[in-house]
Design an enzyme around this catalytic site. Structure first.
Site, short mmCIF file in Angstrom:
data_model
loop_
_atom_site.label_atom_id
_atom_site.label_comp_id
_atom_site.label_asym_id
_atom_site.label_seq_id
_atom_site.Cartn_x
_atom_site.Cartn_y
_atom_site.Cartn_z
N TYR A 48 16.36 39.56 21.03
CA TYR A 48 15.54 39.77 22.23
C TYR A 48 15.35 38.47 23.00
O TYR A 48 15.64 38.40 24.20
CB TYR A 48 14.19 40.35 21.82
CG TYR A 48 13.29 40.70 22.99
CD1 TYR A 48 13.60 41.78 23.82
CD2 TYR A 48 12.14 39.97 23.26
CE1 TYR A 48 12.78 42.11 24.90
CE2 TYR A 48 11.31 40.30 24.32
CZ TYR A 48 11.63 41.36 25.13
OH TYR A 48 10.81 41.68 26.20
N GLY A 88 18.71 37.17 24.23
CA GLY A 88 19.24 38.15 25.17
C GLY A 88 18.59 38.00 26.54
O GLY A 88 19.27 38.01 27.58
N ARG A 131 3.23 46.53 18.41
CA ARG A 131 2.53 45.49 19.16
C ARG A 131 1.07 45.48 18.75
O ARG A 131 0.51 46.48 18.33
CB ARG A 131 2.65 45.73 20.67
CG ARG A 131 4.08 45.69 21.16
CD ARG A 131 4.10 45.64 22.67
NE ARG A 131 5.25 46.33 23.20
CZ ARG A 131 5.67 46.19 24.45
NH1 ARG A 131 5.04 45.39 25.26
NH2 ARG A 131 6.73 46.87 24.87
N SER A 148 -1.61 48.12 20.45
CA SER A 148 -1.42 49.51 20.00
C SER A 148 -1.65 49.63 18.49
O SER A 148 -2.25 50.60 18.03
CB SER A 148 -0.03 50.01 20.39
OG SER A 148 0.97 49.11 19.98
N PHE A 170 -3.70 47.85 16.52
CA PHE A 170 -5.13 47.79 16.22
C PHE A 170 -5.82 49.08 16.65
O PHE A 170 -6.66 49.62 15.91
CB PHE A 170 -5.78 46.59 16.93
CG PHE A 170 -5.50 45.25 16.30
CD1 PHE A 170 -4.65 45.13 15.22
CD2 PHE A 170 -6.10 44.11 16.79
CE1 PHE A 170 -4.39 43.88 14.64
CE2 PHE A 170 -5.88 42.86 16.22
CZ PHE A 170 -5.01 42.75 15.14
N GLY A 172 -5.30 35.14 11.61
CA GLY A 172 -5.95 35.73 12.79
C GLY A 172 -6.31 34.73 13.86
O GLY A 172 -6.89 35.09 14.88
N ASP A 187 7.05 33.98 14.55
CA ASP A 187 5.96 34.53 15.36
C ASP A 187 5.22 33.38 16.05
O ASP A 187 4.74 32.47 15.37
CB ASP A 187 4.98 35.30 14.46
CG ASP A 187 4.02 36.16 15.26
OD1 ASP A 187 4.51 37.03 15.98
OD2 ASP A 187 2.80 35.95 15.15
N GLN A 245 0.76 30.41 19.61
CA GLN A 245 0.00 30.40 20.86
C GLN A 245 0.85 30.98 21.98
O GLN A 245 2.06 30.77 22.01
CB GLN A 245 -0.39 28.97 21.26
CG GLN A 245 -1.52 28.38 20.45
CD GLN A 245 -1.86 26.99 20.97
OE1 GLN A 245 -1.00 26.14 21.10
NE2 GLN A 245 -3.13 26.76 21.28
#
Length: 313
Positions: A144, A147, A185, A188, A190, A206, A272, A275
């Site tokens: 992604y 790309g 995501r 959605s 949570f 977290g 991941d 920030q």
């Protein structure tokens, strides 16, 4: 009346864009292969005389006559784009080549929906458009990230080589009604977990942050960008600069769903970003745009949507 092509038009963002274009009187051709998009998202438009829905995969050429192209086609959540990573890269790269070729043939202005993921796990905070990013080219998110980076390259090379009229926006986290409930995501995830009374899954401790832009604000920026003067290409960051940690988001979701769900913590996925926050000074200057919907107000609308659809899935 303009004839406007929206690729990925039955997806989350695309369907909201189609709504806005139809409401202002444009003639809209919505193209989607329905990998992540849903006919349900545009069902209310099917009987409108100015709306046409076509099943098509942008990795194959498309021959239509249009004035403007919004190129939104590509799965945008890790769950979906990692399902078939080769196809994800093809959608970004072959899709860009095919839509740019179409724009060149018919003389259309074309907007590329790029992403904040081009910045990777950033070393600069907040991220301005001048930042080149820190992206892993061989990781599980690369299909992604790279790309979309390659698609931007193609857009600017078509602009330089063929004087094509291009617009590029970099989308930061966006949420709202019509998000896919299983897209993985954070918003959605949570909301669905809270409404179903399941534990809310937080990755890492977290403390990692995101900036959440409500879909209506984002679409407004799309439309403003498409109408900027010839020669202004972008890229332009589109997002909400208000930064929230995952813990803060979880607490807001619990508050507005009145859920008794508990928080659980899992390891952070590979690559991941810790920030993510846009510098939107260019959007303010060139588009006269700032987001207006607060996270609390946007979450209320999104929760209301999920309450309606969850019994049906």
């Amino acid at each position: 009346m303009k004839k406007i092509l929206v690729t990925g038009g039955s997806g989350f963002l695309g369907s909201h864009l189609c709504d806005r274009l139809i409401s202002r009187g444009d003639d809209v051709l919505c193209v989607d292969n329905f990998f992540t998009g849903s006919k349900q998202n545009v069902k209310h438009l099917l009987t409108h005389p100015n709306f046409e829905l076509m099943r098509h995969d942008v990795t194959f050429p498309l021959y239509v006559e249009v004035n403007q192209i919004f190129n939104l086609a590509c799965p945008a959540s890790p769950v979906h784009y990692q399902h078939d990573p080769v196809q994800t890269t093809k959608t970004s790269v072959h899709g860009a080549i095919n839509m740019l070729g179409l724009a060149k043939r018919v003389g259309a202005r074309i907007l590329q929906a790029s992403t904040s993921e081009v910045y990777g796990d950033p070393e600069v905070h907040p991220q301005p458009e001048s930042y080149w990013g820190k992206v892993n080219p061989i990781g599980i998110r690369s299909c992604y990230d790279e790309g979309k980076r390659c698609a931007e390259t193609l857009f600017f090379d078509y602009h330089r080589q063929h004087n094509l009229d291009i617009k590029v926006v970099r989308i930061f986290n966006t949420y709202g009604p019509r998000m896919h409930p299983n897209d993985g995501r954070v918003v959605s995830n949570f909301i669905v977990q809270a409404l179903q009374g399941r534990d809310i899954t937080i990755y890492g401790d977290g403390s990692q942050t995101r900036s959440f832009c409500y879909v209506d604000d984002l679409i407004e920026a799309f439309l403003k960008m498409m109408e900027t003067e010839h020669g202004f290409t972008g890229p332009v960051n589109i997002g909400n600069p208000c930064e929230f940690s995952m813990l803060q988001l979880a607490e807001l979701v619990l508050k507005h769903t009145q859920s008794k769900s508990k928080l659980i913590f899992n390891p952070l996925p590979s690559d991941d970003p810790k920030q993510r926050k846009p510098d939107i000074s260019l959007a303010q200057q060139k588009l006269d745009w700032i987001p207006k919907v607060s996270l609390e107000d946007g979450l209320k609308e999104t929760i209301s949507y999920f309450k309606k659809i969850l019994p049906t899935i």
